[in-house]
Design a protein around this motif. Sequence first.
Motif, mmCIF file in Angstrom:
data_model
loop_
_atom_site.group_PDB
_atom_site.id
_atom_site.type_symbol
_atom_site.label_atom_id
_atom_site.label_comp_id
_atom_site.label_asym_id
_atom_site.label_seq_id
_atom_site.Cartn_x
_atom_site.Cartn_y
_atom_site.Cartn_z
ATOM 1 N N GLY A 120 0.815 -1.211 0.000
ATOM 2 C CA GLY A 120 0.000 0.000 0.000
ATOM 3 C C GLY A 120 0.848 1.260 0.000
ATOM 4 O O GLY A 120 0.511 2.257 -0.650
ATOM 5 N N ALA A 121 1.972 1.204 0.709
ATOM 6 C CA ALA A 121 2.880 2.356 0.734
ATOM 7 C C ALA A 121 3.465 2.601 -0.646
ATOM 8 O O ALA A 121 3.580 3.746 -1.087
ATOM 9 C CB ALA A 121 3.992 2.114 1.747
ATOM 10 N N TYR A 122 3.826 1.530 -1.350
ATOM 11 C CA TYR A 122 4.364 1.694 -2.699
ATOM 12 C C TYR A 122 3.316 2.254 -3.646
ATOM 13 O O TYR A 122 3.625 3.040 -4.543
ATOM 14 C CB TYR A 122 4.920 0.373 -3.215
ATOM 15 N N VAL A 123 2.055 1.869 -3.458
ATOM 16 C CA VAL A 123 0.975 2.435 -4.268
ATOM 17 C C VAL A 123 0.836 3.932 -3.974
ATOM 18 O O VAL A 123 0.651 4.740 -4.898
ATOM 19 C CB VAL A 123 -0.352 1.684 -4.004
ATOM 20 N N CYS A 124 0.942 4.312 -2.704
ATOM 21 C CA CYS A 124 0.870 5.735 -2.347
ATOM 22 C C CYS A 124 2.009 6.518 -2.988
ATOM 23 O O CYS A 124 1.800 7.614 -3.519
ATOM 24 C CB CYS A 124 0.916 5.902 -0.829
ATOM 25 N N PHE A 125 3.214 5.967 -2.965
ATOM 26 C CA PHE A 125 4.350 6.637 -3.588
ATOM 27 C C PHE A 125 4.163 6.731 -5.106
ATOM 28 O O PHE A 125 4.531 7.736 -5.720
ATOM 29 C CB PHE A 125 5.650 5.924 -3.253
ATOM 30 N N ALA A 126 3.595 5.697 -5.708
ATOM 31 C CA ALA A 126 3.340 5.730 -7.152
ATOM 32 C C ALA A 126 2.312 6.801 -7.499
ATOM 33 O O ALA A 126 2.441 7.504 -8.509
ATOM 34 C CB ALA A 126 2.870 4.361 -7.633
ATOM 35 N N LEU A 127 1.292 6.963 -6.660
ATOM 36 C CA LEU A 127 0.301 8.021 -6.881
ATOM 37 C C LEU A 127 0.941 9.400 -6.772
ATOM 38 O O LEU A 127 0.628 10.303 -7.563
ATOM 39 C CB LEU A 127 -0.850 7.895 -5.876
ATOM 40 N N CYS A 128 1.831 9.572 -5.809
ATOM 41 C CA CYS A 128 2.539 10.851 -5.672
ATOM 42 C C CYS A 128 3.402 11.124 -6.891
ATOM 43 O O CYS A 128 3.417 12.246 -7.415
ATOM 44 C CB CYS A 128 3.392 10.852 -4.408
ATOM 45 N N ALA A 129 4.106 10.112 -7.358
ATOM 46 C CA ALA A 129 4.951 10.289 -8.544
ATOM 47 C C ALA A 129 4.103 10.595 -9.774
ATOM 48 O O ALA A 129 4.481 11.442 -10.601
ATOM 49 C CB ALA A 129 5.787 9.028 -8.773
ATOM 50 N N ALA A 130 2.943 9.964 -9.882
ATOM 51 C CA ALA A 130 2.055 10.235 -11.015
ATOM 52 C C ALA A 130 1.519 11.666 -10.951
ATOM 53 O O ALA A 130 1.425 12.349 -11.977
ATOM 54 C CB ALA A 130 0.897 9.240 -11.017
ATOM 55 N N ALA A 131 1.184 12.136 -9.768
ATOM 56 C CA ALA A 131 0.686 13.513 -9.629
ATOM 57 C C ALA A 131 1.772 14.519 -9.975
ATOM 58 O O ALA A 131 1.512 15.533 -10.641
ATOM 59 C CB ALA A 131 0.174 13.739 -8.196
ATOM 60 N N VAL A 132 2.996 14.271 -9.537
ATOM 61 C CA VAL A 132 4.114 15.166 -9.868
ATOM 62 C C VAL A 132 4.376 15.127 -11.369
ATOM 63 O O VAL A 132 4.579 16.173 -11.999
ATOM 64 C CB VAL A 132 5.368 14.776 -9.058
ATOM 65 N N GLY A 133 4.372 13.949 -11.948
ATOM 66 C CA GLY A 133 4.571 13.830 -13.394
ATOM 67 C C GLY A 133 3.496 14.553 -14.188
ATOM 68 O O GLY A 133 3.777 15.229 -15.181
ATOM 69 N N TYR A 134 2.239 14.458 -13.737
ATOM 70 C CA TYR A 134 1.146 15.143 -14.405
ATOM 71 C C TYR A 134 1.302 16.658 -14.276
ATOM 72 O O TYR A 134 1.030 17.396 -15.225
ATOM 73 C CB TYR A 134 -0.197 14.677 -13.840
ATOM 74 N N GLY A 135 1.745 17.114 -13.132
ATOM 75 C CA GLY A 135 1.973 18.542 -12.951
ATOM 76 C C GLY A 135 3.070 19.058 -13.859
ATOM 77 O O GLY A 135 2.943 20.138 -14.462
ATOM 78 N N ILE A 136 4.135 18.287 -14.001
ATOM 79 C CA ILE A 136 5.211 18.684 -14.922
ATOM 80 C C ILE A 136 4.697 18.669 -16.360
ATOM 81 O O ILE A 136 5.014 19.573 -17.144
ATOM 82 C CB ILE A 136 6.425 17.752 -14.743
ATOM 83 N N TYR A 137 3.878 17.693 -16.698
ATOM 84 C CA TYR A 137 3.283 17.646 -18.036
ATOM 85 C C TYR A 137 2.439 18.888 -18.300
ATOM 86 O O TYR A 137 2.496 19.472 -19.385
ATOM 87 C CB TYR A 137 2.441 16.376 -18.185
#
Length: 77
Positions: A56-73
């Motif tokens: 679950g922690a890795y899923v949370c980190f993946a969601l954070c990385a996806a949100a940061v990636g989307y913001g950069i996009y």
Amino acid sequence: MHIDWAALGQVFGVSLVVTVGLVGIFTLGIVGTSPRTGGSADSGTGAGTGTLARSGAYVCFALCAAAVGYGIYLIVA
């Protein structure tokens, strides 16, 4: 000079909600990867609980990385 206060308020509100949500998700990830201490042997938690928390922690980190990636996009596009 005209300032659209309604649009400014919307940007502020969305930014606040997304920031608090992202920090909350990242905090859950940190808690999920932290070592468990102070429990007794018969506390009723199985060996799979730690694996589930870490997954679950890795899923949370993946969601954070996806949100940061989307913001950069959004900034680059």
